[in-house]
Design a protein around this motif. Sequence first.
Motif, PDB file in Angstrom:
ATOM      1  N   UNK B  59       0.861  -1.156  -0.014  1.00  0.00           N
ATOM      2  CA  UNK B  59      -0.193  -0.005  -0.065  1.00  0.00           C
ATOM      3  C   UNK B  59       0.926   1.322  -0.046  1.00  0.00           C
ATOM      4  N   UNK B  60       0.444   2.350  -0.472  1.00  0.00           N
ATOM      5  CA  UNK B  60       1.040   3.708  -0.634  1.00  0.00           C
ATOM      6  C   UNK B  60       0.814   4.102   0.872  1.00  0.00           C
ATOM      7  N   UNK B  61       1.896   5.084   1.200  1.00  0.00           N
ATOM      8  CA  UNK B  61       1.589   5.867   2.608  1.00  0.00           C
ATOM      9  C   UNK B  61       0.194   6.329   2.891  1.00  0.00           C
ATOM     10  N   UNK B  62      -0.328   6.722   1.955  1.00  0.00           N
ATOM     11  CA  UNK B  62      -1.591   7.580   1.935  1.00  0.00           C
ATOM     12  C   UNK B  62      -2.874   6.376   2.342  1.00  0.00           C
ATOM     13  N   UNK B  63      -2.704   5.472   1.432  1.00  0.00           N
ATOM     14  CA  UNK B  63      -3.781   4.353   1.626  1.00  0.00           C
ATOM     15  C   UNK B  63      -3.458   3.760   3.045  1.00  0.00           C
ATOM     16  N   UNK B  64      -2.253   3.714   3.436  1.00  0.00           N
ATOM     17  CA  UNK B  64      -2.059   3.046   4.869  1.00  0.00           C
ATOM     18  C   UNK B  64      -2.594   4.101   5.841  1.00  0.00           C
ATOM     19  N   UNK B  65      -2.352   5.164   5.689  1.00  0.00           N
ATOM     20  CA  UNK B  65      -2.772   6.282   6.381  1.00  0.00           C
ATOM     21  C   UNK B  65      -4.688   5.966   6.699  1.00  0.00           C
ATOM     22  N   UNK B  66      -5.205   5.935   5.586  1.00  0.00           N
ATOM     23  CA  UNK B  66      -6.719   5.466   5.576  1.00  0.00           C
ATOM     24  C   UNK B  66      -7.040   4.177   6.218  1.00  0.00           C
ATOM     25  N   UNK B  67      -6.128   3.327   6.321  1.00  0.00           N
ATOM     26  CA  UNK B  67      -6.590   1.942   6.700  1.00  0.00           C
ATOM     27  C   UNK B  67      -6.304   2.401   8.270  1.00  0.00           C
ATOM     28  N   UNK B  68      -5.399   2.989   8.693  1.00  0.00           N
ATOM     29  CA  UNK B  68      -5.131   3.407   9.948  1.00  0.00           C
ATOM     30  C   UNK B  68      -6.234   4.073  10.918  1.00  0.00           C
ATOM     31  N   UNK B  69      -6.905   5.082   9.735  1.00  0.00           N
ATOM     32  CA  UNK B  69      -7.968   5.847  10.440  1.00  0.00           C
ATOM     33  C   UNK B  69      -9.171   5.109  10.433  1.00  0.00           C
ATOM     34  N   UNK B  70      -9.263   4.005   9.657  1.00  0.00           N
ATOM     35  CA  UNK B  70     -10.542   2.927   9.926  1.00  0.00           C
ATOM     36  C   UNK B  70     -10.253   2.318  11.153  1.00  0.00           C
ATOM     37  N   UNK B  71      -9.385   1.975  11.453  1.00  0.00           N
ATOM     38  CA  UNK B  71      -8.920   1.253  12.708  1.00  0.00           C
ATOM     39  C   UNK B  71      -9.098   2.114  14.013  1.00  0.00           C
ATOM     40  N   UNK B  72      -8.504   3.300  13.747  1.00  0.00           N
ATOM     41  CA  UNK B  72      -8.653   4.210  15.117  1.00  0.00           C
ATOM     42  C   UNK B  72     -10.164   4.782  15.252  1.00  0.00           C
ATOM     43  N   UNK B  73     -10.889   4.676  14.044  1.00  0.00           N
ATOM     44  CA  UNK B  73     -12.345   5.528  14.196  1.00  0.00           C
ATOM     45  C   UNK B  73     -13.108   4.488  13.427  1.00  0.00           C
ATOM     46  N   UNK B  74     -13.427   3.115  13.972  1.00  0.00           N
ATOM     47  CA  UNK B  74     -14.059   2.226  13.006  1.00  0.00           C
ATOM     48  C   UNK B  74     -15.604   2.752  12.593  1.00  0.00           C
ATOM     49  N   UNK B  75     -15.941   2.710  11.477  1.00  0.00           N
ATOM     50  CA  UNK B  75     -17.222   3.021  11.278  1.00  0.00           C
ATOM     51  C   UNK B  75     -18.343   1.888  11.996  1.00  0.00           C
TER      52      UNK B  75
END
Lengths: 207, 207
Positions: B59-75
């Motif tokens: 994954x790119x750094x940007x996509x990785x950041x998005x995955x982490x955001x999902x984990x930290x703020x799960x929908x």
Amino acid sequence: MRISELSRRADVPVATVKFYLREGLLPPGELTSATQARYADAHLERLRLVRALVTGVGLSIDSTRQVLALIDHPPGEVAEVFGAVQQLLTPTDAVDPARERSTRTLVEQWGWTCEEGYDAPLRRLAGALAAVDAAGFEIPDGVLDRYAAAMHAVAEIEIAHVPRTSLSEAVRYMVLGSVLMEPVLLAVRRLAEAQVATASEENFRPG
Amino acid sequence: MRISELSRRADVPVATVKFYLREGLLPPGELTSATQARYADAHLERLRLVRALVTGVGLSIDSTRQVLALIDHPPGEVAEVFGAVQQLLTPTDAVDPARERSTRTLVEQWGWTCEEGYDAPLRRLAGALAAVDAAGFEIPDGVLDRYAAAMHAVAEIEIAHVPRTSLSEAVRYMVLGSVLMEPVLLAVRRLAEAQVATASEENFRPG
């Protein structure tokens, strides 16, 4: 038929047909004059196979020539032709010998044989397992066995449909089916994962 | 622990750890002096996940950041997090709308749901089927249904093993399992094809 009709029926540009003729991937037609040749249905079938190997599968001209040689001078049964083609289709990097041995043991536990000379898929599996290890992913117990059972069921129906019309058609089917269906299978897996994850939410909620 | 121990335990170079810190992929440690920070086990777990996403999955750094955001703020539930991650993991080109509709119909025949917003795998399948068509390969009846059954069985055991320790570990498992196991699955398929072809030679001999 003339080259123009051959081109049209196979949906391959005339220039490409001429290139295949020059490269010896397609046998010459029967000369009807100094500048014209006639082509038979066998040419059409061969042209479709060459097109599939070069464009569909992405083989090099050299590898395509080797596949055609196997079809024209088959070393034995279809399975042997297919095994030999698999070797050409499956480039594998060098694999750690210990890893290859442990992979062979695993596969033999499934009751599968890995004959010498046809071990490219085995080395490919060994390499894939090494990559999983290197990424720090531990494969849970039973997952690989399930893969084996699932892929055996898939292979059974795929191979039940091998055309019996000619060796050329059989190899075309098996090679295209092997390679082109891979993205289809992987997409179905992703869908299945989403499906099962949604259905079994209760079962894998962390905590 | 100090950054050196964090680096050692995660098997990630200190320079890479510092890069992840600068990019915000890893939260800062607790400062113990002007130049030193202390890291907790949570940092180690996060670092392992980042490493897996960036190096293992690519994954790119940007996509990785998005995955982490999902984990930290799960929908929502894990399945929703996973669905959202799947969207990030599955880049799909534009697909012919008619092809997407027919693919959706096929998938619904399997009894699977394709919720809106989680349809990247569906579009991926539609694209793969279009490519098969374009190469002139006709998928025999029943093959796709067999794929669905086989992949459902595979997904069941994979998802049964999702770790329950934390959302972070669950996502790491599901993402790595999705992506890293693909080459393994395909290699097992090639082996199964060779196996079945050899065993059923009588059945598909042409002529």
